[in-house]
Motif scaffolding. Structure first.
Motif, short mmCIF file in Angstrom:
data_model
loop_
_atom_site.label_atom_id
_atom_site.label_comp_id
_atom_site.label_asym_id
_atom_site.label_seq_id
_atom_site.Cartn_x
_atom_site.Cartn_y
_atom_site.Cartn_z
N PRO A 294 50.31 -14.84 60.45
CA PRO A 294 51.27 -15.38 61.42
C PRO A 294 51.54 -16.87 61.24
CG PRO A 294 49.11 -15.25 62.40
CD PRO A 294 48.99 -14.64 61.03
N LEU A 295 52.45 -17.36 62.08
CA LEU A 295 52.68 -18.80 62.20
C LEU A 295 51.73 -19.32 63.27
CD1 LEU A 295 56.58 -18.88 62.28
CD2 LEU A 295 55.10 -19.37 60.33
N GLU A 296 50.93 -20.30 62.92
CA GLU A 296 50.05 -20.93 63.90
C GLU A 296 50.79 -22.11 64.50
OE1 GLU A 296 45.47 -22.18 63.94
OE2 GLU A 296 46.70 -23.38 62.60
N VAL A 297 50.96 -22.09 65.82
CA VAL A 297 51.67 -23.17 66.52
C VAL A 297 50.65 -23.91 67.37
CG1 VAL A 297 53.58 -23.74 68.06
CG2 VAL A 297 53.73 -21.71 66.60
N LYS A 298 50.51 -25.21 67.09
CA LYS A 298 49.56 -26.03 67.84
C LYS A 298 50.33 -27.10 68.60
CE LYS A 298 45.77 -25.81 64.51
NZ LYS A 298 44.99 -26.63 63.55
N GLY A 299 49.91 -27.35 69.83
CA GLY A 299 50.46 -28.44 70.61
C GLY A 299 51.60 -28.03 71.52
N LEU A 300 51.94 -26.77 71.56
CA LEU A 300 53.03 -26.35 72.44
C LEU A 300 52.53 -26.28 73.87
CD1 LEU A 300 53.73 -22.54 72.31
CD2 LEU A 300 51.59 -23.57 71.61
N SER A 301 53.45 -26.28 74.80
CA SER A 301 53.05 -26.12 76.19
C SER A 301 53.44 -24.74 76.70
CB SER A 301 53.69 -27.19 77.05
OG SER A 301 55.09 -27.16 76.94
N ARG A 302 54.55 -24.20 76.22
CA ARG A 302 54.92 -22.86 76.69
C ARG A 302 55.83 -22.15 75.69
NH1 ARG A 302 58.05 -25.78 81.15
NH2 ARG A 302 56.00 -25.68 82.06
N VAL A 303 55.75 -20.82 75.72
CA VAL A 303 56.65 -19.95 74.96
C VAL A 303 57.45 -19.17 75.99
CG1 VAL A 303 56.82 -18.01 73.33
CG2 VAL A 303 55.00 -19.72 73.07
N THR A 304 58.78 -19.15 75.82
CA THR A 304 59.64 -18.44 76.77
C THR A 304 60.41 -17.34 76.09
OG1 THR A 304 61.53 -19.90 76.45
CG2 THR A 304 59.95 -20.55 78.15
N ASP A 305 60.89 -16.39 76.89
CA ASP A 305 61.77 -15.37 76.34
C ASP A 305 63.20 -15.91 76.31
OD1 ASP A 305 62.83 -15.12 78.90
OD2 ASP A 305 61.79 -13.24 79.34
N CYS A 306 64.15 -15.10 75.90
CA CYS A 306 65.52 -15.58 75.73
C CYS A 306 66.19 -15.91 77.07
CB CYS A 306 66.36 -14.58 74.94
SG CYS A 306 66.48 -12.97 75.70
N SER A 307 65.59 -15.49 78.16
CA SER A 307 66.12 -15.83 79.49
C SER A 307 65.45 -17.05 80.09
CB SER A 307 65.96 -14.64 80.45
OG SER A 307 66.68 -13.53 79.97
N GLY A 308 64.49 -17.61 79.36
CA GLY A 308 63.79 -18.79 79.83
C GLY A 308 62.55 -18.49 80.64
N ASN A 309 62.18 -17.22 80.76
CA ASN A 309 60.97 -16.84 81.48
C ASN A 309 59.74 -17.18 80.64
OD1 ASN A 309 62.41 -15.54 83.69
ND2 ASN A 309 62.91 -13.95 82.20
N ILE A 310 58.76 -17.80 81.26
CA ILE A 310 57.54 -18.17 80.54
C ILE A 310 56.71 -16.92 80.25
CG2 ILE A 310 55.38 -19.46 80.68
CD1 ILE A 310 56.89 -21.43 82.55
N ILE A 311 56.40 -16.72 78.98
CA ILE A 311 55.58 -15.57 78.61
C ILE A 311 54.20 -16.00 78.12
CG2 ILE A 311 57.47 -13.98 78.20
CD1 ILE A 311 57.26 -14.57 75.23
N GLU A 312 54.02 -17.29 77.86
CA GLU A 312 52.72 -17.79 77.43
C GLU A 312 52.68 -19.30 77.64
OE1 GLU A 312 50.16 -16.07 76.16
OE2 GLU A 312 48.91 -17.62 75.30
N GLU A 313 51.59 -19.78 78.19
CA GLU A 313 51.36 -21.22 78.27
C GLU A 313 50.02 -21.49 77.62
OE1 GLU A 313 53.42 -23.48 81.75
OE2 GLU A 313 52.20 -21.87 82.59
N SER A 314 50.05 -22.25 76.56
CA SER A 314 48.83 -22.48 75.80
C SER A 314 49.04 -23.66 74.88
CB SER A 314 48.51 -21.22 74.98
OG SER A 314 47.43 -21.45 74.12
N GLN A 315 47.98 -24.22 74.40
CA GLN A 315 48.07 -25.29 73.40
C GLN A 315 48.11 -24.72 72.00
OE1 GLN A 315 48.46 -28.73 73.84
NE2 GLN A 315 49.07 -27.85 75.81
N ARG A 316 47.91 -23.39 71.86
CA ARG A 316 47.93 -22.78 70.53
C ARG A 316 48.44 -21.35 70.66
NH1 ARG A 316 42.95 -23.41 66.49
NH2 ARG A 316 43.34 -25.48 67.27
N ALA A 317 49.27 -20.95 69.71
CA ALA A 317 49.77 -19.58 69.69
C ALA A 317 49.92 -19.13 68.24
CB ALA A 317 51.10 -19.47 70.41
N TYR A 318 49.88 -17.81 68.07
CA TYR A 318 50.07 -17.24 66.74
C TYR A 318 51.26 -16.31 66.83
CZ TYR A 318 45.57 -19.25 65.81
OH TYR A 318 44.56 -20.16 65.66
N LEU A 319 52.33 -16.67 66.12
CA LEU A 319 53.59 -15.92 66.20
C LEU A 319 53.74 -15.03 64.97
CD1 LEU A 319 55.94 -18.78 67.43
CD2 LEU A 319 54.66 -17.12 68.79
#
Ligand code: FES
Length: 66
Positions: free
Chosen positions: A16-41
């Motif tokens: 995957p893509l490792e994303v560090k330092g993000l605050s949130r991941v949203t869906d296409c409507s802007g709804n927050i689906i994850e809040e974390s400092q790290r995610a794997y996309l």
């Protein structure tokens, strides 16, 4: 107080893509689906938890050139 807003995105070898330092991941409507400092996309397309990696890249034998 300053807030660190630097985001880094690193493609992991055949994974995957490792994303560090993000605050949130949203869906296409802007709804927050994850809040974390790290995610794997997922970048293999086989995850059942898109946009996140669920480890399926190993099952499908995903390989990437970068
Ligand atoms: S990259 Fe891990 S499931 Fe797609």
């Amino acid at each position: 107080m300053s807030e660190n807003t630097e985001v880094t995105i690193t493609p992991l070898v055949d994974g995957p893509l490792e994303v560090k330092g993000l605050s949130r991941v949203t869906d296409c409507s802007g709804n927050i689906i994850e809040e974390s400092q790290r995610a794997y996309l997922c970048r293999c397309g086989a995850s059942n938890k898109k946009p996140f990696c669920d480890g399926s890249h190993k099952r499908v034998g995903f390989t990437a050139s970068d």
